[in-house]
Design a protein around this motif. Structure first.
Motif, PDB file in Angstrom:
ATOM      1  N   TYR A  46       0.828  -1.198   0.000  1.00 31.55           N
ATOM      2  CA  TYR A  46       0.000   0.000   0.000  1.00 31.55           C
ATOM      3  C   TYR A  46       0.864   1.250   0.000  1.00 31.55           C
ATOM      4  O   TYR A  46       1.965   1.252   0.558  1.00 31.55           O
ATOM      5  CB  TYR A  46      -0.909   0.015   1.236  1.00 31.55           C
ATOM      6  CG  TYR A  46      -1.874  -1.141   1.275  1.00 31.55           C
ATOM      7  CD1 TYR A  46      -3.085  -1.064   0.596  1.00 31.55           C
ATOM      8  CD2 TYR A  46      -1.582  -2.307   1.984  1.00 31.55           C
ATOM      9  CE1 TYR A  46      -3.986  -2.115   0.624  1.00 31.55           C
ATOM     10  CE2 TYR A  46      -2.475  -3.367   2.011  1.00 31.55           C
ATOM     11  CZ  TYR A  46      -3.674  -3.256   1.337  1.00 31.55           C
ATOM     12  OH  TYR A  46      -4.554  -4.305   1.350  1.00 31.55           O
ATOM     13  N   TRP A  49      -1.344   6.590   1.387  1.00 30.62           N
ATOM     14  CA  TRP A  49      -2.752   6.903   1.559  1.00 30.62           C
ATOM     15  C   TRP A  49      -3.599   5.644   1.711  1.00 30.62           C
ATOM     16  O   TRP A  49      -4.811   5.716   1.707  1.00 30.62           O
ATOM     17  CB  TRP A  49      -3.255   7.739   0.371  1.00 30.62           C
ATOM     18  CG  TRP A  49      -2.575   9.066   0.318  1.00 30.62           C
ATOM     19  CD1 TRP A  49      -2.906  10.186   1.018  1.00 30.62           C
ATOM     20  CD2 TRP A  49      -1.426   9.394  -0.441  1.00 30.62           C
ATOM     21  NE1 TRP A  49      -2.034  11.198   0.739  1.00 30.62           N
ATOM     22  CE2 TRP A  49      -1.099  10.738  -0.166  1.00 30.62           C
ATOM     23  CE3 TRP A  49      -0.614   8.693  -1.330  1.00 30.62           C
ATOM     24  CZ2 TRP A  49      -0.020  11.378  -0.740  1.00 30.62           C
ATOM     25  CZ3 TRP A  49       0.466   9.342  -1.899  1.00 30.62           C
ATOM     26  CH2 TRP A  49       0.745  10.666  -1.607  1.00 30.62           C
ATOM     27  N   GLU A  51      -3.808   3.115  -0.423  1.00 29.41           N
ATOM     28  CA  GLU A  51      -4.242   2.566  -1.709  1.00 29.41           C
ATOM     29  C   GLU A  51      -3.279   1.467  -2.149  1.00 29.41           C
ATOM     30  O   GLU A  51      -2.062   1.616  -2.021  1.00 29.41           O
ATOM     31  CB  GLU A  51      -4.287   3.665  -2.780  1.00 29.41           C
ATOM     32  CG  GLU A  51      -5.312   4.748  -2.503  1.00 29.41           C
ATOM     33  CD  GLU A  51      -6.730   4.229  -2.503  1.00 29.41           C
ATOM     34  OE1 GLU A  51      -7.058   3.408  -3.378  1.00 29.41           O
ATOM     35  OE2 GLU A  51      -7.504   4.641  -1.619  1.00 29.41           O
TER      36      GLU A  51
END
Length: 169
Positions: A46, A49, A51
């Motif tokens: 990830y 943030w 994501e």
């Protein structure tokens, strides 16, 4: 929790080998190579943030891939089932959107491992989560039923943790 995370945790909990993962995908009607399986089973990375980051050595597991794996797991653990008259050979898709992934996971693992509700409650309890029979029943209901409850990541994560404790210890 991403579909890749679910597959990694399920593979660990049931102590599945890489070749078995490829075979299970095939039994579910989804062909993957050994190389693809290894890319799917890598932990998701990830960014800052939260994501997921796509890399060359990571392959995203789609809802269709996950459902095919879960269907294949049922066949792998219980054997093929002859369709009843008037029943289609392909099972109905349970994963219609990302919010129904965890519910489908619980239902299909329950079928694959021939677990009773008491067994599932025990698995949750071993992971430190107390689930009542009513809550479990709501999680296992068909989407659209008046008592249906969406299964959150906490329940799914703890169910997979409890499976690991049961099958790997």
């Amino acid at each position: 929790m991403t579909n890749n995370d679910i597959l990694v945790r399920l593979r660990y909990a049931l102590d599945l080998k890489n070749q078995e993962v490829v075979e299970i995908f095939a039994l579910g009607g989804y062909e993957v190579t050994m190389d693809d399986a290894l890319k799917i089973l890598t932990k998701t990375v990830y960014d800052d943030w939260g994501e997921p980051i796509e890399t060359d050595d990571h392959m995203k597991c789609t809802n269709a891939m996950l459902e095919s794996f879960l269907n294949g797991l049922i066949v792998f653990k219980r054997g093929p089932q002859e369709p009843r008259p008037g029943q289609s050979a392909q099972p109905e898709r349970l994963i219609k959107n990302q919010s129904s992934v965890n519910n489908a996971l619980l239902k299909k693992v329950k079928i694959a491992l021939a677990l009773k509700s008491e067994d599932m409650l025990e698995i949750f309890k071993s992971a430190g989560v107390n689930v009542t029979k009513g809550e479990l029943s709501a999680l296992l209901r068909k989407e659209g039923h008046k008592n249906y409850q969406e299964c959150g990541d906490k329940y799914a994560r703890n169910f997979l943790k409890g499976l690991a404790l049961k099958y790997r210890s």
